[in-house]
Design a protein around this motif. Structure first.
Motif, short mmCIF file in Angstrom:
data_model
loop_
_atom_site.label_atom_id
_atom_site.label_comp_id
_atom_site.label_asym_id
_atom_site.label_seq_id
_atom_site.Cartn_x
_atom_site.Cartn_y
_atom_site.Cartn_z
N TYR A 1 10.49 87.45 -63.64
CA TYR A 1 10.30 87.35 -62.20
C TYR A 1 8.82 87.16 -61.85
O TYR A 1 8.48 86.32 -61.02
N GLU A 2 7.96 87.95 -62.47
CA GLU A 2 6.52 87.82 -62.20
C GLU A 2 6.01 86.44 -62.59
O GLU A 2 5.21 85.84 -61.87
N MET A 3 6.48 85.94 -63.73
CA MET A 3 6.02 84.62 -64.17
C MET A 3 6.48 83.52 -63.23
O MET A 3 5.75 82.58 -62.95
N VAL A 4 7.71 83.64 -62.69
CA VAL A 4 8.26 82.61 -61.80
C VAL A 4 7.61 82.66 -60.43
O VAL A 4 7.34 81.63 -59.82
N THR A 5 7.31 83.86 -59.94
CA THR A 5 6.81 83.98 -58.57
C THR A 5 5.29 83.93 -58.46
O THR A 5 4.78 83.72 -57.36
N ALA A 6 4.57 84.09 -59.55
CA ALA A 6 3.10 84.05 -59.47
C ALA A 6 2.63 82.63 -59.22
O ALA A 6 3.19 81.67 -59.76
N ASP A 7 1.60 82.51 -58.39
CA ASP A 7 1.04 81.18 -58.12
C ASP A 7 0.47 80.56 -59.39
O ASP A 7 0.64 79.38 -59.63
N THR A 8 -0.23 81.37 -60.17
CA THR A 8 -0.79 80.88 -61.42
C THR A 8 -0.69 81.97 -62.48
O THR A 8 -0.69 83.17 -62.14
N PRO A 9 -0.61 81.61 -63.75
CA PRO A 9 -0.57 82.62 -64.81
C PRO A 9 -1.81 83.50 -64.82
O PRO A 9 -1.75 84.66 -65.23
N GLU A 10 -2.92 82.96 -64.35
CA GLU A 10 -4.17 83.73 -64.33
C GLU A 10 -4.06 84.96 -63.42
O GLU A 10 -4.68 85.98 -63.68
N LEU A 11 -3.27 84.84 -62.35
CA LEU A 11 -3.09 85.98 -61.44
C LEU A 11 -2.45 87.15 -62.17
O LEU A 11 -2.85 88.31 -62.00
N ILE A 12 -1.45 86.86 -62.99
CA ILE A 12 -0.77 87.91 -63.75
C ILE A 12 -1.73 88.53 -64.75
O ILE A 12 -1.82 89.75 -64.88
N GLU A 13 -2.47 87.69 -65.44
CA GLU A 13 -3.44 88.18 -66.43
C GLU A 13 -4.52 89.03 -65.76
O GLU A 13 -4.88 90.09 -66.28
N ASP A 14 -5.02 88.56 -64.63
CA ASP A 14 -6.05 89.31 -63.91
C ASP A 14 -5.53 90.67 -63.44
O ASP A 14 -6.24 91.67 -63.51
N ALA A 15 -4.28 90.69 -62.96
CA ALA A 15 -3.69 91.96 -62.50
C ALA A 15 -3.54 92.94 -63.66
O ALA A 15 -3.82 94.13 -63.52
N ALA A 16 -3.10 92.44 -64.81
CA ALA A 16 -2.96 93.30 -66.00
C ALA A 16 -4.32 93.83 -66.44
O ALA A 16 -4.45 95.01 -66.78
N LEU A 17 -5.32 92.97 -66.44
CA LEU A 17 -6.67 93.38 -66.84
C LEU A 17 -7.21 94.44 -65.87
O LEU A 17 -7.76 95.46 -66.31
N GLU A 18 -7.03 94.22 -64.59
CA GLU A 18 -7.50 95.18 -63.59
C GLU A 18 -6.79 96.52 -63.73
O GLU A 18 -7.41 97.58 -63.68
N ALA A 19 -5.47 96.48 -63.93
CA ALA A 19 -4.71 97.72 -64.12
C ALA A 19 -5.19 98.45 -65.37
O ALA A 19 -5.37 99.67 -65.36
N GLY A 20 -5.40 97.71 -66.45
CA GLY A 20 -5.87 98.31 -67.70
C GLY A 20 -7.23 98.96 -67.53
O GLY A 20 -7.49 100.06 -68.04
#
Length: 150
Positions: free
Chosen positions: A44-63
């Motif tokens: 779901y996150e992969m399909v709804t994210a505007d770009t893959p970088e957004l998901i990566e950035d969110a994971a990095l920020e959470a970490g």
């Protein structure tokens, strides 16, 4: 010597960090690789994210947020450390980091999973790491309830 120290921002991971600091104060000569493993993005996150970088950035920020309390303890104690935030299966990611960073030991927490969760998850991360790690894994038991109050 280099210690891999996985943390997840919980009080238990701070307990593990304090235990690693105790080892260092007692004379163990080591640096620390502070690690947080983020779950891979859901479909779901992969399909709804505007770009893959957004998901990566969110994971990095959470970490980074989850590592921060343990990093502060290490900094305050003057301990040399590196940090890594990775995505994937926690046990597999830590095995890769052990090799990549030439870690000599893992210090991590152990929490009891019930038999159903253990079966569903294929065992706890600590159990899977103990079984597969090429280096010693030191399991730190959770503090007693009265220690959490102190």
């Amino acid at each position: 010597m280099k210690i891999l120290l996985p943390v997840d921002g919980t009080e238990l991971s701070l307990h593990e960090t304090r235990f690693a600091l105790h080892l260092l104060r007692e004379g163990l000569q080591a640096s620390v690789l502070l690690v947080n493993v983020q779950e891979p993005a859901s479909f779901y996150e992969m399909v709804t994210a505007d770009t893959p970088e957004l998901i990566e950035d969110a994971a990095l920020e959470a970490g980074e947020d989850l590592i921060a309390p343990a990093a502060e303890l290490l900094r305050a104690a003057g301990v040399r450390f590196e940090s890594a935030i990775v995505q994937g299966d926690p046990a597999q990611a830590m095995l890769e980091l052990i090799e990549e960073h030439q870690c000599d030991m893992v210090v991590m927490g152990s929490r009891a999973l019930g038999p159903i969760r253990r079966w569903l998850e294929g065992g706890s991360t600590s159990q899977r790491l103990v079984q597969s790690s090429p280096v010693p894994v030191l399991l730190v038991t959770p503090p007693a309830a009265d220690e959490n109050q102190a």
